[in-house]
Design an enzyme around this catalytic site. Structure first.
Site, PDB file in Angstrom:
ATOM      1  N   GLN A 101      31.800-110.596 -33.262  1.00 26.60           N
ATOM      2  CA  GLN A 101      32.974-111.196 -32.555  1.00 26.60           C
ATOM      3  C   GLN A 101      33.758-111.230 -33.718  1.00 26.60           C
ATOM      4  OE1 GLN A 101      33.197-111.946 -29.381  1.00 26.60           O
ATOM      5  NE2 GLN A 101      31.189-111.692 -28.887  1.00 26.60           N
ATOM      6  N   ASP A 145      26.685-112.145 -39.162  1.00 32.47           N
ATOM      7  CA  ASP A 145      26.934-111.748 -37.833  1.00 32.47           C
ATOM      8  C   ASP A 145      28.192-111.512 -37.319  1.00 32.47           C
ATOM      9  OD1 ASP A 145      27.046-110.959 -35.006  1.00 32.47           O
ATOM     10  OD2 ASP A 145      25.997-112.663 -34.025  1.00 32.47           O
ATOM     11  N   HIS A 194      24.313-117.002 -31.573  1.00 32.09           N
ATOM     12  CA  HIS A 194      23.835-116.147 -30.468  1.00 32.09           C
ATOM     13  C   HIS A 194      22.571-115.895 -30.741  1.00 32.09           C
ATOM     14  CE1 HIS A 194      23.482-112.190 -28.124  1.00 32.09           C
ATOM     15  NE2 HIS A 194      24.498-112.623 -27.664  1.00 32.09           N
ATOM     16  N   LYS A 231      32.169-103.841 -28.505  1.00 34.31           N
ATOM     17  CA  LYS A 231      33.259-104.884 -28.419  1.00 34.31           C
ATOM     18  C   LYS A 231      34.573-104.753 -29.203  1.00 34.31           C
ATOM     19  CE  LYS A 231      29.152-108.274 -28.485  1.00 34.31           C
ATOM     20  NZ  LYS A 231      29.215-108.794 -26.956  1.00 34.31           N
ATOM     21  N   CYS A 253      23.949-116.368 -24.058  1.00 36.77           N
ATOM     22  CA  CYS A 253      22.891-116.322 -25.021  1.00 36.77           C
ATOM     23  C   CYS A 253      23.201-117.322 -26.067  1.00 36.77           C
ATOM     24  CB  CYS A 253      22.929-114.531 -25.717  1.00 36.77           C
ATOM     25  SG  CYS A 253      22.759-113.335 -24.371  1.00 36.77           S
TER      26      CYS A 253
END
Length: 407
Positions: free
Chosen positions: A201, A198, A121, A224, A361
């Site tokens: 997700q 990261d 991303h 999220k 993104c």
């Protein structure tokens, strides 16, 4: 609880959009919020709204207990060693930038290597791109397999003794691929590098254990994972957080201020300048309670079943291309010959179906896929096979509409 029972806990889903029952398939962008989270935030503002840490009055104590209690819930959620390793931020993007500017800019120099991937991303891409420019470091990319996944072998070949930092997404927001972050962390450490993960997700969908991964830094966002917007988490090992410089300066994060110099508070408050995101943290704590009441194993199993069903059903539509591996997290990204992704999303919206369209993104990944944009349907605990059926029906209608227009 099954998905239909869980769905009843999300007030926003009980509505019609353009005359149709809402089918929300955009949880990878932001998930919806259950009543437990909404009520926790409402209760804070109605009953004990106050600033934290500074006051000794009753409301201030209640607010501080709620805020720091949420920090402890996060610690348990990702299995950090101590709550001092949990920094509240505005979201994953802020967490990446804290590491980039508080750690990397001070410890990376010309000739060093920063290793990332084309799947990242933009939030986990641009900061490292900028740090490489500012320090003279070399930006390197782990090559992708044919299906866009990252293999341990490719990471082994890319990371060298000159590598000082590896930044890797746990789960791709486009392909749904689940990356071998634990194995890559071991490779990075063997070469003396640190690793940033990261988990934006990943945290909503699979168990994230920072001690098992042995990552040095990890970040994710509340919005999220059934929590509010504007709140996120940066985890860092104590040894690195103590060496890092704060990125934001002001009240709350200071220990002593003199005319020409200042000192900082101990962890974690050293990185939380100004009035913190109190309601957001309390809401995130409620979201963690909600997720743990269902269980991440149950969430993962539900999404796995749902995404496999979706891929099977979507594969029956002629001219539709699905991107990414067969084994994936709960999303499907695709294109369709007859229609641009934005047109797909527009037609689906007329049927009450919310999907995402664009480059997500991830422009470097779009270039690697040889497309300008894609459509994406992403699932969460409140989605059902009926939602998938509605998506398929809507896509067939889209295909027929644009097929007739251009025939």
């Amino acid at each position: 609880m099954n998905a239909k029972e869980i769905r009843e806990l999300f007030p926003i889903l009980n509505q019609q959009v353009n005359g149709h029952p809402l089918v929300y398939l955009d949880s990878a962008a932001t998930s919806q919020k259950p009543v437990q989270v909404i009520e926790a935030i409402d209760r804070y503002y109605r009953e004990y709204n106050s600033n934290v840490h500074r006051g000794v009055h009753t409301l201030g104590t209640l607010a501080t207990d709620g805020y720091e209690g949420a920090r402890e819930k996060v610690r348990g959620f990702i299995n950090a060693k101590e709550s001092a390793e949990i920094i509240f931020t505005r979201g994953t993007t802020t967490g990446v930038n804290f590491v980039a500017h508080g750690y990397a800019r001070n410890f990376i120099k010309e000739g060093d290597e920063i290793v990332i991937t084309q799947v990242e991303h933009h939030s986990n891409f641009i900061p490292w791109q900028q740090i490489a420019k500012q320090t003279g470091a070399t930006l390197k990319f782990i090559p992708l397999a044919e299906d866009g996944t990252i293999t341990v072998e490719a990471a082994e070949q890319t990371i060298t003794p000159n590598t000082k930092l590896v930044a890797l997404g746990y789960v791709s927001n486009v392909l749904g691929s689940i990356n071998p972050v634990k194995e890559v962390a071991a490779i990075a450490h063997r070469h003396g590098a640190v690793i940033f993960v990261d988990a934006a997700q990943a945290a909503p969908h699979i168990k994230v254990d920072v001690q098992d991964i042995d990552c040095d830094f990890l970040a994710f966002s509340g919005h999220k994972m059934a929590g509010p917007t504007g709140i996120g988490v940066l985890y860092g090992k104590r040894k690195w957080l103590e060496k890092m410089e704060p990125v934001e300066f002001g009240g709350e994060m200071i220990d002593f201020v003199d005319l020409y110099d200042s000192t900082w508070k101990e962890l974690p408050w050293k990185f939380e300048g100004g009035t913190p995101i109190i309601a957001g943290a309390i809401g995130l704590g409620a979201a963690i309670d909600f997720i743990e009441s269902i269980g991440l194993d149950a969430i993962r199993a539900h999404e796995h079943k749902l995404v496999q069903y979706a891929m099977d059903q979507l594969s029956t539509i002629e001219g539709l291309t699905i991107y990414g591996p067969k084994e994936r997290s709960g999303l499907v990204t695709f294109t369709m010959q007859e229609a641009h992704p934005h047109d797909i999303a527009t037609v689906l919206d007329t049927e009450g179906i919310a999907v995402r369209a664009g480059h997500h993104c991830c422009q470097p990944l779009m270039k690697w896929l040889n497309v300008s944009s894609t459509a994406r349907a992403s699932f969460y605990v409140y989605n059902t096979e009926e939602d998938v059926d509605a998506l398929v029906k809507g896509l067939i209608k889209t295909k027929e509409y644009f097929g007739n227009v251009f025939s």
